[in-house]
Structure formats: C-alpha cells, structure tokens
Motif scaffolding. Structure first.
Motif, short mmCIF file in Angstrom:
data_model
loop_
_atom_site.label_atom_id
_atom_site.label_comp_id
_atom_site.label_asym_id
_atom_site.label_seq_id
_atom_site.Cartn_x
_atom_site.Cartn_y
_atom_site.Cartn_z
N GLN A 111 0.82 -1.21 0.00
CA GLN A 111 0.00 0.00 0.00
C GLN A 111 0.86 1.26 0.00
OE1 GLN A 111 -2.70 -0.26 3.33
NE2 GLN A 111 -4.04 -1.73 2.30
N LYS A 112 1.91 1.27 0.80
CA LYS A 112 2.79 2.44 0.89
C LYS A 112 3.41 2.78 -0.45
CE LYS A 112 6.91 4.06 3.37
NZ LYS A 112 7.93 3.70 4.40
N GLU A 113 3.87 1.77 -1.15
CA GLU A 113 4.51 1.98 -2.45
C GLU A 113 3.53 2.53 -3.47
OE1 GLU A 113 6.92 -0.57 -5.90
OE2 GLU A 113 6.41 -1.52 -3.99
N LYS A 114 2.32 1.96 -3.52
CA LYS A 114 1.33 2.39 -4.52
C LYS A 114 0.85 3.81 -4.26
CE LYS A 114 -0.39 -2.22 -5.77
NZ LYS A 114 -1.54 -3.15 -5.73
N ILE A 115 0.58 4.15 -2.99
CA ILE A 115 0.10 5.51 -2.69
C ILE A 115 1.19 6.53 -2.96
CG2 ILE A 115 -0.72 7.05 -0.87
CD1 ILE A 115 -2.09 4.62 0.40
N THR A 116 2.43 6.20 -2.59
CA THR A 116 3.55 7.11 -2.86
C THR A 116 3.69 7.37 -4.34
OG1 THR A 116 4.72 6.32 -0.88
CG2 THR A 116 6.02 7.49 -2.53
N GLN A 117 3.53 6.34 -5.16
CA GLN A 117 3.62 6.51 -6.62
C GLN A 117 2.51 7.41 -7.14
OE1 GLN A 117 3.62 2.54 -8.26
NE2 GLN A 117 5.79 2.20 -7.83
N GLU A 118 1.29 7.22 -6.62
CA GLU A 118 0.17 8.06 -7.05
C GLU A 118 0.43 9.53 -6.71
OE1 GLU A 118 -2.46 7.30 -8.82
OE2 GLU A 118 -2.03 5.16 -8.93
N LEU A 119 0.93 9.80 -5.51
CA LEU A 119 1.19 11.18 -5.10
C LEU A 119 2.38 11.76 -5.85
CD1 LEU A 119 0.60 10.90 -1.23
CD2 LEU A 119 -1.01 11.63 -3.00
N GLU A 120 3.42 10.95 -6.04
CA GLU A 120 4.60 11.42 -6.78
C GLU A 120 4.24 11.82 -8.21
OE1 GLU A 120 8.11 11.48 -6.51
OE2 GLU A 120 8.18 11.16 -4.35
N SER A 121 3.34 11.06 -8.83
CA SER A 121 3.01 11.32 -10.23
C SER A 121 2.27 12.63 -10.43
CB SER A 121 2.18 10.16 -10.80
OG SER A 121 0.92 10.09 -10.18
N VAL A 122 1.70 13.19 -9.36
CA VAL A 122 1.01 14.48 -9.47
C VAL A 122 1.79 15.59 -8.78
CG1 VAL A 122 -1.29 13.51 -9.76
CG2 VAL A 122 -0.43 13.95 -7.46
N GLY A 123 3.06 15.32 -8.49
CA GLY A 123 3.93 16.39 -8.01
C GLY A 123 3.97 16.58 -6.50
N ILE A 124 3.41 15.65 -5.73
CA ILE A 124 3.50 15.75 -4.26
C ILE A 124 4.74 14.97 -3.82
CG2 ILE A 124 2.43 15.15 -2.06
CD1 ILE A 124 -0.28 15.61 -3.35
N ARG A 125 5.69 15.67 -3.23
CA ARG A 125 6.94 15.07 -2.78
C ARG A 125 6.89 14.90 -1.26
NH1 ARG A 125 6.67 14.17 -7.39
NH2 ARG A 125 7.92 15.06 -9.07
N LEU A 126 6.89 13.65 -0.82
CA LEU A 126 6.75 13.35 0.61
C LEU A 126 8.12 13.34 1.30
CD1 LEU A 126 4.16 10.43 0.40
CD2 LEU A 126 3.71 12.87 0.75
N ASN A 127 8.19 14.06 2.40
CA ASN A 127 9.41 14.10 3.23
C ASN A 127 10.66 14.46 2.41
OD1 ASN A 127 7.97 13.40 5.55
ND2 ASN A 127 8.19 11.22 5.15
N GLN A 128 10.49 15.36 1.47
CA GLN A 128 11.61 15.85 0.67
C GLN A 128 11.67 17.36 0.79
OE1 GLN A 128 11.79 14.36 -3.42
NE2 GLN A 128 10.56 12.58 -2.86
N ARG A 129 12.84 17.91 0.53
CA ARG A 129 12.98 19.36 0.48
C ARG A 129 13.19 19.80 -0.97
NH1 ARG A 129 18.01 20.52 -0.76
NH2 ARG A 129 19.72 19.08 -0.22
N ARG A 130 12.95 21.06 -1.22
CA ARG A 130 13.14 21.61 -2.56
C ARG A 130 14.63 21.54 -2.92
NH1 ARG A 130 14.46 26.32 -5.13
NH2 ARG A 130 13.20 26.94 -6.91
N PRO A 131 14.98 21.06 -4.11
CA PRO A 131 16.39 20.98 -4.51
C PRO A 131 17.04 22.37 -4.51
CG PRO A 131 15.00 19.75 -6.03
CD PRO A 131 14.08 20.51 -5.15
N ASP A 132 18.32 22.42 -4.17
CA ASP A 132 19.05 23.68 -4.11
C ASP A 132 19.54 24.05 -5.52
OD1 ASP A 132 20.30 25.94 -3.29
OD2 ASP A 132 21.77 24.97 -1.98
#
Length: 370
Positions: free
Chosen positions: A155-176
């Motif tokens: 479940q974790k992998e599938k939900i993360t993929q769904e959110l990643e594909s629409v531009g939601i980055r979980l527990n990440q910071r903006r690249p410098d």
C-alpha cells in the motif's frame, strides 16, 4: 491520442531505452514530456461542463492534516478516536464518500484533521475521487498515510507513486537549484559541485521542451533530472511532510510491529484497541514543527493563556512570522524584540526579525516611534 495514451507511450519508450551516458539526454527529454502531460491531468476540464464537484472544506485552526489511504484501512475510525467528530465506519469499502473534518486540541494548538475517501490505483489519472483527494492533500501541512499493517509495504509503495506522479513530494525538500528565465544569451548552466546526473546539454534539451530558450541555471547540489524538472514545474510541485501510520497492529506479530516501528517517520497504532494514540498526536505535533510563542507587554507579565502557534511549513519560526500573525503591518513598524527562552543565550536578549524562536519562548515586540 489522449493524454493518458501519450503517457503510456512515453513510459513504454523509456522502458525500452538503455540507460547509459549516450541516452541521458534523450531520457531527460522523455521525462520532461511526461511531466508536462501529467500536469495537464490536474487541470480542470475545458468547456461548459460547470464547476467540478470537490471537497469544499475551509482551513481552520493552526495546521491542517490530511488522512490518505486505501479504503478500509481505518481512517474514519482514527478520526472518531482522536477527535469528537464521528465519521461513519463499516466493514465494507468506500464508507466515506466526502471529506469529513475533525479537530484536535493539543498543547494550545488547534489541528484540523481531514478524513478523505479511500484512494485507489489510478487516482492521479482521475479514477474514483482521486483528483479531489489529491487537491486536499496539496493544501495540507502534513499527510498521514494510513496503512493496513498486514499489507503496509504494498500500500505504501502504490500511494507514494500516485502522489509522486502528481507532483507531491513526501518528506523531501526543494532541490538547491537556482532557475531564472532571461531575455537573451541562451541557456547558461553552472554548478558549485560535481554533477553526476546533469550537464548543460541535458538541461538545454529539457528547457527547450518547455519552450524556454534563455535561462540562468545554477546547481548547488548533485541533483537528478527529475529534481531539475521539479524546479521548472514549480507551481505543480508540493513538498509535504508525511507520517506513515500503520493501523491494525493487533493482527500482526510483535516482531513485525517492531520492524514497522523502527522505520523512519512511522507510527504503529490500533484504532480498535486504542493503542498508541497519544504517541501519534505527539508525533503529529513534532512533524508539523509547531512552536508555541507567548507574548509580553512592557511592564506586564507574559500572557500564557493564548500562545501564538507558528508552523514551520507555512511561515517558519522567525520573529517576523510572529509579527505577521499578530498583525500584518506589525513587521513594517518593527523596531526590536526582547526574547526569553531556549532560542537565546541570555534573558531579555535583543533580537531582530530573522531571529528563530523555540517552543515556549516569550517575546516582547517594540514598535518604531512615530
């Protein structure tokens, strides 16, 4: 050919392309094309179809937390357990069909919890009520990804993929990365560190795909092609903290519980047995980065009854953020502040607008003399 078909076609071409130095530019170009197409999926449909139905729930309180997960993982039970709100829960899937808000009062802060309908595979493409769920997720200060402890990895992998594909980055910071469009001189590319994923040619091809022919680019870290595309697609990217909440731990062994609990940003709970609920609320507080600040008028004692609640993701923990919360024009009239607490080396330390406050600091703000 529709947008989804074009995305599938690009994914197929990427899977057939060998990854090596010679194909880096081509793969970067394909990733940029796919990112543009996925951004189109989030745009409202054109034409006279009227306004699409959504979850019209206004922001309330000091922070907003969205509960996202597959159907029947216990989101509604969790909301009913930690808030006075009763969200319908049943043994069948899709019990919750709309967004149900609840309130948690903790350490003087008011935290809004949103119970959202169960997400399904293909939510990023609009299946189910995926677009509405994702829209609310974007507006949240924290995402609680509620998972069934028995099927958590899948479940974790599938939900993360769904959110990643629409531009939601979980527990990440903006690249410098500094990216600025220019009027002339082409694409100027520089870096302050050694790059292993990007070069000027790849950056130029990606920029041209977005019809950007003049820009100044500066890398301050060894970022990837995907991270560079995120910078260009800035308006479609959200960097949101996430807690992974493993529910129904009463159905798995102690060894499995310990393995899940040791993972980063993870909390193990049982809604039915009400196990670990207090710890979950404390972790929500920590992950939100909430800070209580007490105010003090000259000559008076501090007011400990109503603290200012500063949120890390919204405005930060600076004195300027505290000024803005008191009154939007206070920062422009600011002269200095005296601070008592953990953020200072001595009591009544004189500080400026950029000073970072700690939890339970006391602040006395002085205005300019006019």
């Amino acid at each position: 050919m529709g947008v989804l078909e074009r995305i599938k076609e690009i994914e197929l071409e990427m899977s057939r392309t060998q990854k090596n130095k010679a194909t880096e530019g081509h793969l970067g170009l394909l990733k940029a094309r796919m990112a543009k197409l996925k951004a189109q999926l989030l745009e409202p449909p054109k034409g006279g179809g009227g306004k699409a139905e959504g979850f019209d729930v206004g922001k309330y309180g000091d922070a907003r937390v969205a509960l996202i997960g597959f159907p029947s993982v216990g989101k509604s039970t969790l909301l009913s357990t930690v808030t006075p709100t009763q969200s319908e829960a049943a043994a069948y899937e899709f019990t919750t069909l709309t967004c149900i808000p609840g309130i948690v009062n903790y350490k003087g802060a008011t935290i809004q919890l949103l119970d959202l309908p169960g997400i399904i595979e293909g939510a990023s493409e609009g299946k189910g009520r995926g677009r509405q769920v994702i829209a609310v997720g974007r507006s949240a200060d924290l995402i609680l990804m509620v998972l069934d402890a028995q099927r958590s990895s899948e479940q974790k992998e599938k939900i993360t993929q769904e959110l990643e594909s629409v531009g939601i980055r979980l527990n990440q910071r903006r690249p410098d990365i500094t990216f600025q469009k220019k009027a002339q001189n082409g694409v100027m590319f520089n870096s302050t560190c050694q790059l292993t994923h990007m070069n000027q040619e790849i950056a130029r091809k990606i920029c041209h795909e977005y019809k950007i022919f003049h820009a100044e680019i500066l890398f301050r870290e060894d970022a990837t092609v995907d991270q560079f595309i995120d910078i260009i697609e800035k308006k479609n990217r959200s960097y949101i903290p996430c807690l992974y909440v493993y529910n129904k731990i009463d159905n798995i062994s102690i060894e499995e519980i310990n393995d899940l609990a040791r993972q980063d940003d993870s909390v193990v709970i049982s809604c039915n047995m009400q196990l670990n609920m207090d710890y979950l609320i404390e972790r929500i507080w920590q992950k939100l980065g909430l800070v209580r600040v007490y105010t003090k008028k000259p000559g008076n004692k501090p007011d400990f009854s109503q603290p200012l609640i500063l949120t890390e993701r919204r405005d930060g923990h600076s004195i300027e953020a505290a000024c803005t919360q008191i009154h939007r024009e206070l920062a422009s009239d600011f002269r200095c502040a005296f601070v008592w607490g953990k953020s200072t080396k001595h009591y009544a330390q004189r500080c400026g607008l950029k000073h970072q406050l700690c939890d339970e600091d006391v602040v006395q703000i002085l205005k300019k003399n006019k």
